[in-house]
Design a protein around this motif. Structure first.
Motif, PDB file in Angstrom:
ATOM      1  N   GLN A  54       0.838  -1.188   0.000  1.00  0.00           N
ATOM      2  CA  GLN A  54       0.000   0.000   0.000  1.00  0.00           C
ATOM      3  C   GLN A  54       0.879   1.246   0.000  1.00  0.00           C
ATOM      4  N   THR A  65       2.912   4.214   1.038  1.00  0.00           N
ATOM      5  CA  THR A  65       3.692   4.322   2.262  1.00  0.00           C
ATOM      6  C   THR A  65       4.286   5.709   2.354  1.00  0.00           C
ATOM      7  N   THR A 102       6.583  -0.028   5.911  1.00  0.00           N
ATOM      8  CA  THR A 102       5.354  -0.809   5.969  1.00  0.00           C
ATOM      9  C   THR A 102       5.721  -2.250   5.671  1.00  0.00           C
ATOM     10  N   CYS A 122      -1.460   6.784   2.702  1.00  0.00           N
ATOM     11  CA  CYS A 122      -0.435   5.936   3.287  1.00  0.00           C
ATOM     12  C   CYS A 122      -0.624   5.892   4.791  1.00  0.00           C
ATOM     13  N   SER A 123      -0.128   4.846   5.372  1.00  0.00           N
ATOM     14  CA  SER A 123      -0.140   4.744   6.829  1.00  0.00           C
ATOM     15  C   SER A 123       1.022   5.536   7.400  1.00  0.00           C
ATOM     16  N   SER A 137       3.392   6.272  10.910  1.00  0.00           N
ATOM     17  CA  SER A 137       3.845   5.965  12.270  1.00  0.00           C
ATOM     18  C   SER A 137       4.226   7.264  12.954  1.00  0.00           C
ATOM     19  N   THR A 171       0.676   3.584  14.768  1.00  0.00           N
ATOM     20  CA  THR A 171       0.582   3.665  13.315  1.00  0.00           C
ATOM     21  C   THR A 171      -0.880   3.759  12.926  1.00  0.00           C
ATOM     22  N   ALA A 207      -3.534   3.738   9.855  1.00  0.00           N
ATOM     23  CA  ALA A 207      -3.627   3.284   8.476  1.00  0.00           C
ATOM     24  C   ALA A 207      -4.154   4.404   7.580  1.00  0.00           C
ATOM     25  N   SER A 212      -7.991   6.297   7.595  1.00  0.00           N
ATOM     26  CA  SER A 212      -8.629   5.669   8.739  1.00  0.00           C
ATOM     27  C   SER A 212      -8.393   6.531   9.972  1.00  0.00           C
TER      28      SER A 212
END
Length: 1743
Positions: free
Chosen positions: A800, A802, A808, A929-930, A932, A965, A967, A970
């Motif tokens: 996905q 990043t 990821t 992107c997710s 952190s 983290t 997503a 989300s």
């Protein structure tokens, strides 16, 4: 539920016809959902003692026929019943009986009723049976047969799992007399079986509804059953509601043995190490945690199944698990190949479930591990013919049983023998071996004897010895000579190719160290990959010894011999020509060798010659002879030949000593006669199928041939037949022949080299037993396996999006789908190693095993990456072979993203200190992107309230995690917990920073959101007080100070100590330690003073919770406190304070003692003090707030002895209002004295002290008391009036004694301050207003005021100030109110009647006196219920009538008149009251003839006896209204407050001056003009005031003022500041703007200004100021009344051009004034709150 078709309309009367129409209408409406219930004949009924049926029903009938039924009447009573029968009303029913019948008790009467139908329809009628008193009807009905089914209304199917099914059975019954056809229409996911059919009359069948859902939902659908007569149109329908619940099933695997065996890729069932031939069972559970039953299947993962099946067997392949239960599955593991690892996967699939569980089965097969105590046995030098033995130990280090066998002839054909020759060793066991050396030829002997181990690697024992004779003494062979010997011995390959030898050599089993380690871990095949294997492959193809390589020193051909001795009789055994065969030995070495055979004298086998020399590269032959000594026997032997190299005779150089070489020839034979049956072999061969799947290298496996019979057993493999050379080169059996004694075993070794051209169906090796008559077949699968790895996740791995710099991860599976263990390694290009990485990077996979790969993608820039790492894998057995590769495509994209909070601001509200409150902080990632991140919190404290015991502040907001983290697209929820440790306003800033995969910070701090919270303590305060009982007449201000409410509120609102807010209940306090030192807050609660036995004094406090959290409070008396009982047990005497507390604890009471206040809630607490014990009483109690303040309250109460003068001083320290020095007229200030006794108290202020103060202040009166001597009435309050005239700007402290006649002297400390600057003008002290809260009704309070206190501020003398307030009746009864006013206060209306719920508007007008003063007035309103007043009035009137009657009547007391019949005498005659209209009242009875004194005494006695007690008026309830103000002289007010001077209306009226004599004299001494004093001035003022009032009250005069308003001012008084006397108020023009004389209304002023701008008339008319003031006052009062009643909204009027006057249409005059003074009305402050009534506090501004 009954369903039936619509029938025909019935014939009958009109009424019956109508009811039938209604019934059919219902049926018509229910065509698709018919629920008509057919009424069946009910049970019998009893009427008038007659038992009969309620109706007669005809169902099965035809047209044009008669049908008769009997109506039975049974008399169950005891009386004769006579009835009149009314026949049916229609012609279709008839009765053939008499109209009048009689039924005797116990008899039965039958009435026949005939039905004659004329058409196919329904008929209805009735028969009426009339008795003497009443009648009843029997209904007659005939119905047309129609289809009718009985179906359930609702069918609830059992709960079902998705993609599975459940069913429910129901009954379908035909209620009609017709054959009924039915057909079901059932919606998905329901099904019905059967869907259609025909029901016979009254037939009942079972149907089944099937529920097969596809989704997890609640299903609620209707199924329709269409039915009708067979062959006709189906026009009827019944509906059944089908309900079902579908849920997703879920199954879990549980391993009861090892819960820790859980890997990342799923559960694992590890069997550990299991020996070959053994099995181990383990169980696991399949648990169903869902609410539905689940069907499952348990199958192996496709691919990778071994050729001969799996080593794992599971007894469960499918099943069904009920909800909340589990079933046990058993797995057995039985390995077949030693030193191998078996891996299998079981997939648990459940239909409809969202998940799939994979169980990994793993186990390894452990082979035996044996070792010798010594690997070399040295016998040294032994003489010829001697026998020497030694012992060694063979130890097993494994946990399985080991089977071994020595490949050595111990029957005499070898100089060495080992006992035992074969056997087993238990796990971890040991066996003692005996080695015997018996040489017959003087040479050196050396032999490496193999010990064959079943399912294990063979062990080799080196045996050396030297034989000497008298003539020959060869060099002695030592163990160190073996180390120096060459590795390539002559018989290394003899074990591999039977053409050369049958000797097992250790070099044939030598492998590298790496291969041996790999074999111990995961090898399923044993390989021989030494250098000799390659050479042996070449030599195996040769048939002659000349083709031997230099590595083979000596070889023998053939290596196996088979002898068959055939004779007819036993005597023939001595025949000179026994069978013999030749063998050839070739010397491949470059040296000459001597061949020496070892013969046994008792053996049937012999070889000749026994010794011979053989030149280099030459061959020689020997003859082997078989000469058995017995018939019908089996023989076998290993013929041993030692090849000794020729060497010098000198033995001095040990390096020249060479070890001998040994070759053997295996021979077998039998001596069975022709026609004689051989021994039947009883044996077992395990296993009979061998699988070799691996690389093209030599591998071996062992088999066990066991002789289970009582006769010896020989075996051989095709010694006389030739096999295919390719098969012979690839598969070998060692040994190929031999003898097995009864009960012994033989270990066979199969050696093979897998090749591609070998048959896939396997190679069958035939093993002949007992010379070719019996056979055992061995199937060998030798398959060349190629390395193969499967990418189970596909050949492309997608990542996905990043964040740049952040990692990821994705998981990917690779699987070894071949039958050999593989090693693997990922190769990533150097440029891509910073972007992608994998764990593990390399490793090993067993056959059929999967490896989970974790890939990490870390983009370095914002772009799309396409990477191709390469997987390299190879067989573990051969690391040098060609490696295979696979390419994995990885696609990923690097982007930049950020996160933000869903709410920028979060308010956590108020939280109790020490308690915690949590809130969710949603973080939203709107990027693709997710991310952190790590979070941090920064804290700021605002409005912090410090406490000396508090520790330094810490961060009060704690997050449940420091980062995480989130997503893409989300939300990540942070849980923030707020636990304040102090009372403060907290402000936090939550910030975040993005992180890399190793925790490095990638960005600076970025703010997410702000969180606000407040740490609070539970607080409450007193908002209202009231007094009652004996203290009812005390003012609210006095009670407020009496109870120290200000100090109490200060303590309640202050910060508690840490020890206070830690506990809910009060901490332990001991009465022993009184006064306690643990409580810091102490207050005095004074209950004033009252006479003994007077009414109980009650005080009511209204507690209010101003905070936002509930408050729990409690009041503890000494008995309720937690006393330390240890101190009570010390035996000390009770102190005086404790004894006093015990005595007075019953005098005080508090109700309620505890409670809970919600936010904004109020609660009244009543405290009472009983005056039943004289004296001063003190009682300490504790007021505790849960987790809050803890305050010690000292209750002080005084009960005065009767006839004792007592003045109660609220405080012996009084502070006067500060006064500015140099003022013209200092104000009058007061000090209150309260008489708490029952007698008047005479007081006197000590004048000497005041005189001394005057002398010390330059003979100026610093403090002057206006009323130093006076009397205070019982229960009343007097005010001492003082004038403080400072000369200096400083604080003055004055102790003034106050003497009480017949009492004590009290010294009161007066503090007064003078100030000198004009900017420090002290205004009246306006206390901080309490929060405006809605008041609650106090006990016994009928009404309340909209305001309890009014502050008029600073006003000029003789000015009028008005306020409007409201009196609201809260009770359900009418109340009468009356105001107690003073000369400066006027309230309209002064008294009146308030109906329930009514609000009475009251106008208060305050007119100060002509002398400046500071006013603290308590205005009392008496409230009495009107009903009580009426009752009192009636009782009083009756009492007065009785008293008047007794005054006018007398009783004749002469004794001689007692017998008169016309007069009745009595000691205490009671004369009935005369009515108002009685004629007897006109006449008066003559007085008795007696003296006046006697008559008076007698009258008094009669009145005392006859007249009751005078009725007492009802005690009113008191309301207190406090008024505060300060008045100034006009010139002082103009100087201090010039802007406010014109806002006051001055009214010069007759008000008693308060000017003291001493002050007047002082002013005259200063040169000021004197004023006229005395009765002359009073008379003058009275005359002028009366005259002016008369003139103003004249309507003609008032009207004339309106006509002369335009005339010029004819009088303008001058202001004389030196004369304080009142000046008559003049008449002023409307345009007059002199600020010294009056104040005008804003509207009038604006109108006057406008008129001046437009046009100035030559003459201005005048109106009286008082009239204008009254108009404005009435206008404002009317407006406020309408606002309170809700008739008018002030807020709406500001948006309109003119006020609405529709609600005031009836008051034309008022409306006219309001219309003219529109601007005046609009300037009024607006409000709509009738209870708070802010408009009532607005000052009425008039002029």
């Amino acid at each position: 539920m009954l369903a039936e078709s619509e029938g025909s309309k019935p014939f009958g009367s009109e009424a019956l016809w109508k009811s039938s129409l209604i019934e059919n209408h219902v049926k018509q409406r229910a065509v698709t959902h018919l629920k008509h219930q057919r009424s069946a004949p009910g049970p019998k009924i009893c009427f008038l003692g007659l038992e009969t049926k309620p109706e007669l029903l005809w169902e099965d009938w035809d047209e044009d026929r008669e049908f008769t039924k009997s109506l039975t009447l049974k008399n169950v009573g005891l009386k004769l019943q006579k009835l009149h029968i009314r026949p049916p009303l229609t012609k279709f029913f008839s009765v053939s009986t008499y109209r009048n019948v009689a039924v005797s008790p116990g008899t039965t009467l039958s009435i026949p009723v005939t039905f004659r139908p004329v058409g196919k329809c329904n008929y209805e009628d009735s028969i009426e049976l009339q008795g003497k008193d009443s009648s009843f009807q029997v209904f007659l009905r005939a119905v047309v047969p129609s289809p009718a089914l009985e179906v359930p209304e609702t069918v609830l199917l059992p709960i079902c799992a998705v993609d599975q099914s459940t069913s429910a059975i129901f009954q379908l019954k035909n209620l009609s007399k017709l054959h009924t056809y039915f057909e079901w229409e059932c919606p998905e996911p329901f099904q019905v079986s059967p869907e259609e059919g025909v029901l016979k009359p009254s037939q009942e069948i079972q149907l089944m509804f099937l529920f097969h859902p596809k989704h997890a939902l609640w299903y609620n659908k209707h199924a329709f059953c269409h039915f009708g007569e067979e062959g006709e149109k189906i026009d009827c329908c019944a509906t059944v509601l089908l309900q079902g619940v579908a849920k997703y099933p879920c199954l879990q695997l549980r391993n009861p043995y090892s819960k820790a065996e859980l890997q990342d890729d799923g559960p694992v069932l590890n069997f550990g190490s299991v020996a070959v031939g053994q099995s181990l069972e383990k169980c696991f559970e399949i648990y169903n945690p869902s609410h539905v039953a689940a069907s499952f299947s348990l199958a192996r993962l496709p691919g990778g199944v071994p050729l001969l099946g799996s080593d794992f067997v599971c007894d469960v392949s499918s099943g069904k698990v009920a909800s909340g239960t589990s079933i046990s599955a058993k797995v057995s593991f039985a390995p077949t190949i030693a030193d191998s690892v078996s891996v299998e996967y079981l997939t648990l699939e459940c239909r409809g479930a969202l998940n799939k569980t994979v169980l990994k089965l793993i186990g390894n097969c452990a082979g035996p591990k044996l070792s010798f105590s010594s690997s070399v046995v040295d016998f040294g030098c032994v003489e010829v013919g001697a026998t020497v033995s030694q012992t060694i130990f063979m130890v097993s280090s494994s946990s399985i049983r080991a089977t071994y066998q020595w490949d050595l002839d111990c029957a005499g054909h070898s100089v060495f023998s080992i006992q035992p020759h074969c056997g087993t060793i238990p796990p971890k066991g040991c066996v003692t071996l005996t080695i015997i050396y018996h040489p017959t030829v003087p040479i050196a002997h050396y032999r490496s004897v193999p010990c064959l181990i079943l399912h294990g690697e063979p062990l080799f024992l080196n045996l050396i010895g030297t034989c000497h004779s008298d003539l020959h003494k060869p060099a002695v062979l030592r163990p160190e000579h073996l180390e120096d010997a060459e590795e390539d011995q002559s018989d290394i390959f003899s074990v591999l190719l039977p053409n050369y030898s049958t000797q097992l050599d250790p070099q044939a089993f030598c492998v590298s160290v790496n291969e041996k380690a790999s074999r111990q871990e995961s090898s399923s095949l044993r390989s021989m990959t030494s250098r000799e294997d390659i050479e042996q492959t070449v030599s195996a193809e040769m048939d002659t010894p000349s083709s031997s390589t230099p590595c083979t020193r000596v070889s023998v051909t053939p290596s196996e011999l088979l002898f068959i001795h055939i004779k007819s009789s036993f005597s023939s055994l001595s025949t000179p020509c026994p069978p013999s065969q030749g063998v050839a030995i070739t010397n491949h070495s470059p040296v000459k060798v001597t061949l020496v055979w070892t013969n046994s004298s008792h053996s049937p086998f012999s070889i000749s010659p026994s010794t011979r020399d053989l030149s280099p590269l030459k061959s020689t032959s020997f003859r082997v002879t078989y000469k058995p000594k017995e018939l019908n026997t089996l023989h076998a032997a290993q013929l041993e030949c030692m090849a000794i190299k020729e060497q010098n005779e000198s033995y001095e150089d040990d390096e020249q000593i060479c070890t001998p070489w040994c070759v053997i020839v295996r021979v077998i034979g039998h001596s069975f006669e022709n026609g004689k049956d051989h021994f039947y072999p009883h044996c077992s061969l395990e296993p009979n199928t061998v699988v070799f799947a691996g690389l093209s290298v030599r591998s071996y496996q062992t088999l066990l041939l066991t002789n289970t019979g009582t006769q010896p057993l020989t075996f051989c493999r095709n010694l006389n037949d030739c096999l295919d050379p390719a098969l012979e080169a690839s598969v070998s059996l060692v040994p190929r022949c031999g003898l097995v004694l009864p009960g012994k075993h033989q270990i066979l070794t199969i050696i093979t080299t897998p090749k591609e051209d070998l048959p896939q169906e396997g190679i069958n090796l035939c093993l002949h037993l007992n010379f070719d008559k019996y056979t055992k077949e061995i199937t060998v699968f030798s398959l060349l396996e190629k390395s193969c790895v499967s990418l189970m996740g596909g050949d492309t791995l997608y990542f996905q999006d990043t964040s740049v710099g952040s990692p990821t991860q994705q998981t990917h599976l690779i699987r070894n789908v071949c039958r050999i263990p593989l090693g693997f390694k990922w190769n990533i290009r150097w440029s891509d190693q910073e972007i992608i990485s994998v764990e593990p990077e390399d490793g090993e996979m067993q056959a059929n095993e999967s490896a989970k790969q974790t890939w990490t993608f870390k983009p370095m820039e914002e772009k799309t990456y396409i990477l191709e790492p390469i997987l390299t894998f190879w067989p573990i057995q051969d690391r040098d072979c060609n490696k295979s590769i696979l390419t994995l495509k990885i696609v990923g994209k690097g982007t930049k993203g950020s996160i933000q909070a869903l709410k920028d601001f979060i308010d956590m509200g108020d939280t109790l200190v020490g308690h915690s409150q949590s809130v969710d902080v949603p973080l939203v990632n709107n990027s693709t992107c997710s991310i952190s991140f790590t979070v941090s919190v920064e804290q700021i404290l605002q409005y912090e309230q410090f406490h000396q015991d508090l520790q330094p502040p810490t961060v009060a907001l704690q997050l449940d995690c420091e980062g995480g983290t989130v997503a893409a697209r989300s939300t990540f929820t942070l849980r923030a917990s707020f636990k304040p440790d102090r009372q403060s306003q907290y402000k936090w800033t939550i910030s975040y920073q993005t992180l890399s995969f190793i925790g490095e910070l990638l960005s600076p701090l970025q703010s997410l959101c702000e969180v606000h919270g407040k740490g609070v303590f539970p607080t409450m305060q007193v908002t209202d007080v009231s007094s009652g009982g004996g203290a009812a007449w005390l003012s609210k201000t006095y009670v407020w100070e009496l109870l120290s409410v200000d100090s109490l509120n200060a303590q309640l609102l202050s910060i508690p100590a840490p020890v206070e807010h830690t506990y809910r209940s009060p901490s332990q306090h001991s009465m022993r330690t009184y006064p306690t030192t643990l409580i810091k807050a102490m207050l005095d609660f004074n209950f004033s003073a009252s006479p003994l036995n007077s009414e109980t004094s009650t005080f009511t406090l209204v507690f209010y919770n101003p905070g936002s959290i509930p408050v729990e409070w409690t009041i503890l008396f000494p008995d309720d406190q937690q006393v330390d009982f240890k101190q009570w047990s010390q035996g000390e005497e009770i102190c005086h304070n404790e004894l006093e507390q015990m005595q007075v604890v019953d005098l005080f009471s508090v109700s309620p003692l505890s409670g809970t206040l919600l936010s904004g809630q109020q609660k009244s607490v009543q405290i009472s003090y009983s005056h039943v014990v004289a004296g001063t009483h003190k009682l300490p109690i504790i007021l505790k707030i849960s987790h809050g303040r803890e305050i010690l309250l000292h209750f002080h109460g005084v009960t005065v002895e009767p006839q004792t003068p007592h003045l109660y001083f609220l405080s012996k320290h009084h502070v006067f209002t500060p006064i500015m020095i140099g003022g013209l007229t200092p104000p009058v200030q007061t000090y209150d004295l309260y008489n708490g006794g029952d007698v008047p108290v005479h007081y006197e202020v000590d004048a000497e002290v005041l005189s001394q103060l005057q002398e010390h202040n330059f003979n100026q009166p610093l403090l002057c008391c206006l009323n130093p001597v006076g009397v205070v009435l019982p229960g009343m309050m007097a005010k001492l009036e003082f004038i403080f005239s400072p000369l200096e700007a400083k604080m003055h402290y004055m102790d003034v004694p106050i003497h009480i006649r017949h009492g004590d002297t009290t010294v009161v400390r007066f503090d007064a301050c003078g100030f000198g600057t004009q900017t420090d003008v002290f205004q009246i002290n306006h206390a901080e207003p309490l929060p405006r809260v809605r008041r609650i009704p106090l006990p016994q309070q009928f009404a309340f005021l909209s305001v309890d206190s009014m502050s008029l501020g600073e006003i000029p003398v003789c000015s009028q100030s008005s306020r409007i307030f409201f009196l609201t009746n809260m009770s359900a009864k009418e109340i009468f109110f009356k105001w107690c006013l003073t000369q400066v206060i006027r309230i309209q209306p002064k008294r009146g009647l308030a109906r329930p719920g009514e609000s009475i508007s009251c106008v208060l007008t305050f007119t100060p006196t002509d002398y400046p003063a500071i006013y603290h007035l308590d205005i009392i309103c008496q409230l009495t219920q009107q009903a009580a007043l009426v009752q009192y009035s009636d009782a009083l009137q009756q009492w007065e009538q009785e008293r008047e009657q007794q005054r006018n009547e007398f009783t004749i007391t002469e004794r001689d008149l007692a017998e008169s019949p016309k007069f009745v005498t009595d000691k205490k005659p009671i004369i009935p009251p005369q009515t108002k209209g009685s004629s007897l009242g006109k006449y008066k009875t003559l007085p008795p003839i007696c003296s006046k004194i006697a008559r008076a005494e007698q009258r008094a006695q009669n009145e005392a006896v006859k007249l009751g007690k005078r009725p007492t008026p009802p005690r009113p309830t008191l309301l207190h209204l406090e008024l505060k103000a300060r008045s100034y002289r006009s010139q002082e007010y103009l100087r201090y407050f010039p802007d406010n001077f014109n806002n006051h209306y001055r009214c010069f009226q007759t008000v008693k001056p308060l000017r003291p004599k001493m002050l007047s004299e002082t002013l005259l001494q200063e040169g000021r003009p004197s004023q006229t004093l005395g009765p002359e001035r009073k008379f003058l003022e009275h005359v002028i005031t009366s005259l002016l009032r008369s003139v103003l009250d004249d309507d003609a005069f008032t009207q004339s003022l309106l006509t002369i308003a335009s005339k010029p001012l004819f009088y303008k008084p001058k202001v004389i500041f030196s004369a304080p006397a009142p000046v008559p108020q003049p008449l002023i023009p409307l345009v007059e703007t002199n600020p010294e004389l009056h104040v005008r209304a804003d509207s009038v002023g604006m109108a006057g200004s406008s008129s001046m701008k437009l046009k100035i008339p030559p003459r201005v008319e005048h109106i009286p100021v008082g009239v204008f003031n009254d108009i404005l006052l009435n206008t404002i009062q009317n407006l406020m009344v309408e606002v309170v009643r809700g008739d008018w909204d002030l807020m709406e009027q500001f948006s309109m051009s003119s006020p609405t006057i529709s609600s005031r249409s009836k008051r034309q005059s008022v409306a006219k004034v309001k219309k003219e003074d529109k601007e005046t009305i609009q300037s009024i402050p607006t409000t709509a709150d009738s209870e708070a009534s802010p408009p009532a506090e607005q000052q009425t501004q008039t002029s």
